[in-house]
Design a protein around this motif. Structure first.
Motif, PDB file in Angstrom:
ATOM      1  N   GLY A 173      -2.741  -1.894 -61.130  1.00 20.22           N
ATOM      2  CA  GLY A 173      -2.503  -0.494 -60.821  1.00 20.22           C
ATOM      3  C   GLY A 173      -1.716  -0.259 -59.553  1.00 20.22           C
ATOM      4  O   GLY A 173      -1.561   0.874 -59.099  1.00 20.22           O
ATOM      5  N   GLY A 174      -1.195  -1.341 -58.941  1.00 22.28           N
ATOM      6  CA  GLY A 174      -0.388  -1.206 -57.742  1.00 22.28           C
ATOM      7  C   GLY A 174      -1.167  -1.090 -56.447  1.00 22.28           C
ATOM      8  O   GLY A 174      -0.592  -0.806 -55.393  1.00 22.28           O
ATOM      9  N   PHE A 175      -2.476  -1.310 -56.510  1.00 24.68           N
ATOM     10  CA  PHE A 175      -3.287  -1.186 -55.294  1.00 24.68           C
ATOM     11  C   PHE A 175      -3.132  -2.431 -54.424  1.00 24.68           C
ATOM     12  O   PHE A 175      -3.175  -3.561 -54.926  1.00 24.68           O
ATOM     13  CB  PHE A 175      -4.758  -0.967 -55.647  1.00 24.68           C
ATOM     14  N   ALA A 176      -2.955  -2.221 -53.119  1.00 30.50           N
ATOM     15  CA  ALA A 176      -2.749  -3.342 -52.201  1.00 30.50           C
ATOM     16  C   ALA A 176      -3.138  -2.914 -50.787  1.00 30.50           C
ATOM     17  O   ALA A 176      -3.381  -1.734 -50.527  1.00 30.50           O
ATOM     18  CB  ALA A 176      -1.294  -3.789 -52.232  1.00 30.50           C
ATOM     19  N   PHE A 177      -3.215  -3.904 -49.891  1.00 39.54           N
ATOM     20  CA  PHE A 177      -3.492  -3.638 -48.479  1.00 39.54           C
ATOM     21  C   PHE A 177      -2.286  -4.072 -47.645  1.00 39.54           C
ATOM     22  O   PHE A 177      -1.744  -5.162 -47.853  1.00 39.54           O
ATOM     23  CB  PHE A 177      -4.734  -4.397 -48.012  1.00 39.54           C
ATOM     24  N   LEU A 178      -1.883  -3.230 -46.711  1.00 38.13           N
ATOM     25  CA  LEU A 178      -0.868  -3.595 -45.734  1.00 38.13           C
ATOM     26  C   LEU A 178      -1.573  -4.004 -44.457  1.00 38.13           C
ATOM     27  O   LEU A 178      -2.521  -3.345 -44.024  1.00 38.13           O
ATOM     28  CB  LEU A 178       0.049  -2.400 -45.437  1.00 38.13           C
ATOM     29  N   THR A 179      -1.098  -5.095 -43.838  1.00 42.00           N
ATOM     30  CA  THR A 179      -1.675  -5.552 -42.568  1.00 42.00           C
ATOM     31  C   THR A 179      -0.541  -5.801 -41.581  1.00 42.00           C
ATOM     32  O   THR A 179       0.578  -6.146 -41.986  1.00 42.00           O
ATOM     33  CB  THR A 179      -2.490  -6.837 -42.760  1.00 42.00           C
ATOM     34  N   PRO A 180      -0.813  -5.656 -40.284  1.00 42.81           N
ATOM     35  CA  PRO A 180       0.246  -5.812 -39.286  1.00 42.81           C
ATOM     36  C   PRO A 180       0.801  -7.219 -39.175  1.00 42.81           C
ATOM     37  O   PRO A 180       1.898  -7.420 -38.668  1.00 42.81           O
ATOM     38  CB  PRO A 180      -0.442  -5.381 -37.984  1.00 42.81           C
ATOM     39  N   ASP A 181       0.068  -8.225 -39.634  1.00 51.09           N
ATOM     40  CA  ASP A 181       0.564  -9.601 -39.527  1.00 51.09           C
ATOM     41  C   ASP A 181       1.532  -9.955 -40.648  1.00 51.09           C
ATOM     42  O   ASP A 181       2.421 -10.783 -40.464  1.00 51.09           O
ATOM     43  CB  ASP A 181      -0.614 -10.594 -39.510  1.00 51.09           C
ATOM     44  N   LYS A 182       1.407  -9.330 -41.812  1.00 47.26           N
ATOM     45  CA  LYS A 182       2.254  -9.684 -42.959  1.00 47.26           C
ATOM     46  C   LYS A 182       3.431  -8.734 -43.143  1.00 47.26           C
ATOM     47  O   LYS A 182       4.517  -9.151 -43.548  1.00 47.26           O
ATOM     48  CB  LYS A 182       1.403  -9.738 -44.231  1.00 47.26           C
TER      49      LYS A 182
END
Length: 526
Positions: free
Chosen positions: A427-436
């Motif tokens: 469904g396109g759900f994801a997490f953004l993190t400052p390291d990646k």
């Protein structure tokens, strides 16, 4: 030599030398001594050892049955393999490929300048480092292999593939210009039968195995005279019901009544005078992971447990014994290994694991000392996104998703569109993190919730995304990590005690390794 051969190939080299072989020899000697110690403690009479050996015996016999009662009967002849290959050649296509070097630039004037440098024969690695805005290309020198199956790079593939090897040209993609040199090209082709014969055999014999297994399943039930005193329930299981959580502490009233209503004898296998009773059923349930038990306390589940699992297991073991398949299988060696492993595991539980404890004070002290560096959770942004290869396509997707109001239709659109297929399927759900994704993370943190935006990813793709949740950096609370700390401290204590125990066994049993035997004398010191 045999012990070294059992080590996986990627780890074997570190032991196939004089020092490594000394370590293996010492380990084998300690195993012999530890087994003597376990026997002197009469651990072979413990319930854990007896149950593990009995369970392993059943599994080994079942494997022997499958090897000779199913797999050997499913062997395929070469003409069968060739017929399958000819009917399925498209499965063995090797896609067309183009290998390129590229330098990514922001404007056409600079691209013309760099194009001139490449044609003059200047070093491309140096040009990539000096001019390319695609920092990931610096490490690879701008090298890129593209297959005709790479949808996200299809436009670059088409542009490069139509050129001759050695050609240098400028290609515009979105707001960027690329100076591309075609290094090599390969046409698509169909792998030959000899190349894929092993794969074909796996496909053909795999299908034949499934057919033989189903045929044997029916034959065994007729041959051994199986009778099941439960009504088969063919109603469909509701989605999720087969994985319904089971608390494990108490049964519901409905489950208690179901269990109570079961007959005392659930099945009989006439030829071997074997009955499966309600007590056997309950014992099997208790040995299962808790989350499955609720499902088997239903008409459909109970029938499957008795017929497909318990009866099938008995029939396979009986057939392996009746046909003496175990004589052609390493049955006795594997049973000895099972006994050794069970004894050593039980010995470890008694003299190492059983001696170690971790107090609440130790856990609390560890948490306070390490919470800032070990239990700090970085900030995260939960998003829903569609990933596409170009900025132009991202703009089109933005207009589309902004108009979709139905959540199910939105997920379906993301599944069909996203270049990240695994993420798209979810469904396109994801997490953004400052390291990646540092740049996109900073940009997304400023966005309001549930407003669609466009941003560029580190890999050059574009994301059409909306922010669903912003999670600040925090230190995990003590209760959340308490069990983890307990296990970590226990592991460290067990490891230290285990080393002491090994040294004590070596001393008590006077283990001596004759080092001179392992001096290097050709053939790995053998």
């Amino acid at each position: 030599d045999y012990a070294i051969e059992q080590i996986p190939p990627f780890n074997r080299a570190q032991f196939d030398n004089p020092e490594g072989r000394k370590q293996i020899a010492e380990r084998l000697a300690i195993e012999v001594a530890a087994l003597r110690l376990a026997e002197s403690m009469r651990l072979d009479t413990s319930k854990d050892v007896r149950e593990k050996v009995e369970l392993d015996k059943i599994n080994i016999l079942r494997q022997a049955y499958y090897q000779y009662g199913v797999r050997e009967k499913a062997k395929a002849k070469d003409q069968e393999l060739l017929a399958y290959y000819n009917a399925n050649k498209s499965q063995y296509r090797v896609p067309a490929r183009v290998d390129i070097r590229r330098i990514v630039l922001k404007d056409s004037a600079k691209a013309e300048e760099v194009l001139k440098y490449v044609k003059e024969g200047k070093n491309i690695d140096s040009l990539v480092k000096e001019f390319s805005v695609e920092k990931a290309d610096v490490e690879t020198g701008g090298r890129l292999s593209i297959y005709d199956t790479y949808e996200s790079l299809r436009d670059i593939f088409n542009a490069a593939y139509e050129k001759d090897t050695g050609s240098v040209f400028i290609y515009k993609r979105d707001t960027l210009w690329m100076v591309i040199k075609v290094e090599s090209k390969e046409k698509d082709r169909i792998r030959s039968f000899e190349e894929v014969k092993t794969m074909v055999r796996g496909a053909v014999e795999g299908q034949k195995e499934r057919e033989v297994f189903e045929s044997e399943k029916k034959r065994l039930r007729e041959f051994y005279g199986v009778k099941i005193f439960l009504k088969e329930d063919t109603t469909e299981v509701r989605k999720g019901e087969e994985e319904k959580e089971y608390e494990g502490k108490v049964l519901t009233e409905e489950e208690k009544n179901f269990l109570k209503a079961l007959p005392e004898t659930l099945a009989v296998i006439q030829k071997i005078n074997k009955a499966i009773t309600k007590a056997d059923f309950e014992d099997r349930l208790n040995k299962m992971p808790a989350r499955y038990r609720s499902y088997y306390l239903s008409p459909k589940g109970a029938y499957q447990l008795v017929n497909d699992i318990m009866v099938q297991e008995i029939l396979e073991v009986s057939e392996a014994e009746f046909r003496r398949y175990y004589l052609h299988y390493p049955f006795f060696k594997r049973l000895r290994d099972s006994y050794r492993d069970a004894m050593l595991l039980r010995l470890y539980d008694v003299i190492v694991k059983g001696k170690v404890s971790v107090s609440d004070d130790e856990i609390k002290e560890y948490y306070e000392k390490n919470k800032d560096k070990e239990f700090k959770e970085m900030a995260r942004i939960r998003v829903q996104r569609v990933v596409v290869p170009t900025r132009d396509s991202a703009r089109k997707v933005l207009a589309k998703v902004s108009s979709i109001k139905n959540e199910n239709k939105l997920r379906e659109f993301i599944r069909k569109t996203s270049a990240y297929k695994g993420e798209g399927m979810a469904g396109g759900f994801a997490f953004l993190t400052p390291d990646k994704e540092p740049d996109l993370f900073k940009e997304a943190w400023k966005k309001p919730l549930k407003v669609w935006s466009i941003g560029k990813l580190n890999d050059g793709n574009w994301a059409v995304y909306r922010v669903l949740e912003k999670i600040n950096e925090k230190i995990k609370p003590f209760d959340e990590v308490k069990s983890y700390i307990r296990e970590k401290l226990r592991y460290e204590k067990e490891k230290a005690l285990y080393e002491q125990v090994l040294e004590q066994i070596k001393k008590d049993y006077r283990i001596v390794v004759f080092e001179e035997k392992f001096k290097e004398e050709g053939n790995g010191g053998r």
